[in-house]
Design a protein around this motif. Structure first.
Motif, short mmCIF file in Angstrom:
data_model
loop_
_atom_site.label_atom_id
_atom_site.label_comp_id
_atom_site.label_asym_id
_atom_site.label_seq_id
_atom_site.Cartn_x
_atom_site.Cartn_y
_atom_site.Cartn_z
N GLU A 39 -2.16 52.26 57.30
CA GLU A 39 -2.97 52.46 56.10
C GLU A 39 -2.57 51.55 54.94
OE1 GLU A 39 -1.48 56.16 53.72
OE2 GLU A 39 -1.09 56.59 55.85
N PHE A 40 -1.59 50.66 55.16
CA PHE A 40 -1.09 49.82 54.07
C PHE A 40 -1.46 48.35 54.31
CE2 PHE A 40 1.96 53.38 54.39
CZ PHE A 40 1.75 53.94 53.13
N THR A 41 -1.58 47.61 53.20
CA THR A 41 -1.85 46.18 53.27
C THR A 41 -0.53 45.42 53.40
OG1 THR A 41 -1.70 45.84 50.88
CG2 THR A 41 -3.85 46.52 51.76
N ALA A 75 0.46 43.15 51.41
CA ALA A 75 1.06 43.06 50.08
C ALA A 75 1.88 44.32 49.76
CB ALA A 75 -0.02 42.86 49.03
N GLN A 76 1.36 45.47 50.13
CA GLN A 76 2.11 46.70 49.90
C GLN A 76 3.40 46.72 50.71
OE1 GLN A 76 -1.62 49.13 50.68
NE2 GLN A 76 -0.51 50.53 49.32
N ASP A 103 1.61 51.80 45.77
CA ASP A 103 0.16 51.85 45.96
C ASP A 103 -0.41 50.45 45.74
OD1 ASP A 103 -0.13 51.39 43.20
OD2 ASP A 103 -0.23 53.52 42.77
N THR A 104 -1.71 50.30 46.02
CA THR A 104 -2.32 48.97 46.00
C THR A 104 -2.22 48.33 44.63
OG1 THR A 104 -3.86 49.72 47.69
CG2 THR A 104 -4.42 47.70 46.52
N SER A 105 -2.46 49.08 43.58
CA SER A 105 -2.44 48.51 42.24
C SER A 105 -1.06 47.99 41.87
CB SER A 105 -2.90 49.55 41.21
OG SER A 105 -2.05 50.69 41.23
N ALA A 147 1.25 47.03 44.04
CA ALA A 147 1.59 45.90 44.90
C ALA A 147 0.93 44.62 44.43
CB ALA A 147 1.19 46.19 46.35
N GLU A 148 -0.29 44.75 43.81
CA GLU A 148 -1.02 43.55 43.37
C GLU A 148 -0.69 43.15 41.95
OE1 GLU A 148 -5.05 44.67 43.93
OE2 GLU A 148 -5.00 44.37 46.12
N GLU A 149 0.10 43.95 41.23
CA GLU A 149 0.44 43.62 39.85
C GLU A 149 1.30 42.38 39.80
OE1 GLU A 149 2.75 45.68 36.06
OE2 GLU A 149 2.24 46.82 37.85
#
Length: 276
Positions: free
Chosen positions: A178-180, A182-183, A265-267, A269-271
């Protein structure tokens, strides 16, 4: 006039455009050539030898496996058995690969039978399927993970290694599916030493595709799960009695929660990183 009657005038027959010919049907694929009687007999004999070897391991343990003992149980001479397995090494390799595949099939069956019940995470279900098979087949489990057999070494990147990777792929999917990327790359783990990172670069492609922090977490999770199963199969947790399954489920839940808590979480990881 009936309502289903045509409302336009039909085109005269002479002016009618002939319908296009349908494309020719594709040629059927050639049927596979039937196996010869000799090949079928060899396949049956090989299956009987493998079955007899598994029974021998179940009754006497992996260390007692020998071509002579297997041949005797089948009423064969050891010379006749050499036509199928000229060395004990070849028989052991096929037995180990087959055992890994049986274990993987049990794990997949556990996952499939659980459905989408959110009460028990799929990783926990997979781990419990792994444990149940090991407890039900302790001698075959010892063939995989017990004391190494004398004078045997698994062939590099051979069938035993590939079968083991198939099991690893199941747990990798259920743990990180369930994870990308990047995560997983941003997972909160202790800093990995340069030598450890270099070692991870030499892993097989199915593990090397994971970011280094995720690979470290996967190896840690595997050791945690497998270690508990080994302790039970070898009788070191018998003092817990009938509660071993309960303790195992609790441990797997706690392990999974800890690992997922380390993955942002995704946010997050993408920060973008903050300037120093």
């Amino acid at each position: 006039m009936p309502t289903h009657a045509p409302t336009t005038t039909p085109t005269p027959t002479a002016a009618r455009v002939p319908a296009a010919e349908p494309p020719p049907a594709p040629e059927p694929a050639p049927a596979p050539a039937p196996t010869s009687l000799r090949e079928r007999r060899r396949a049956v004999a090989t299956q009987e030898i493998l079955d007899a070897a598994e029974r021998h391991i179940t009754e006497h343990g992996p260390a007692a496996l020998s071509l002579r003992a297997v041949a005797r149980s089948l009423g064969m001479t050891v010379q006749a058995l050499y036509h199928y397995y000229p060395r004990r090494h070849a028989l052991v390799t096929e037995l180990i690969a087959r055992t890994y595949d049986d274990l993987a099939a049990a794990v997949r069956a556990a996952i499939d039978s659980a459905g989408d019940d959110p009460a028990v995470p799929r990783l926990v279900v997979a781990a419990e399927g792994y444990r149940r098979w090991a407890v039900a087949h302790p001698e075959r489990f010892q063939l995989l993970y017990g004391t190494p057999l004398r004078d045997y070494a698994a062939p590099a990147d051979g069938p035993t290694t590939l079968a083991m990777r198939r099991i690893s792929a199941i747990f990798q999917r259920e743990l990180f599916g369930e994870f990308t990327a990047a995560q997983l790359a941003a997972a909160d783990t202790p800093a990995l030493t340069p030598s450890f990172r270099a070692q991870l670069e030499q892993l097989p492609p199915d593990l090397r595709d994971l970011p280094a922090p995720a690979t470290a977490l996967l190896l840690s999770a595997w050791g945690h799960m497998h270690g508990l199963v080994v302790l039970e199969v070898f009788g070191h947790t018998s003092f817990i009695g009938d509660h071993q399954a309960e303790v195992f489920r609790m441990a797997m839940r706690n392990m999974l929660e800890d690992i997922h808590r380390r993955i942002p979480d995704t946010s997050a990881a993408e920060e973008p990183p903050k300037p120093s």
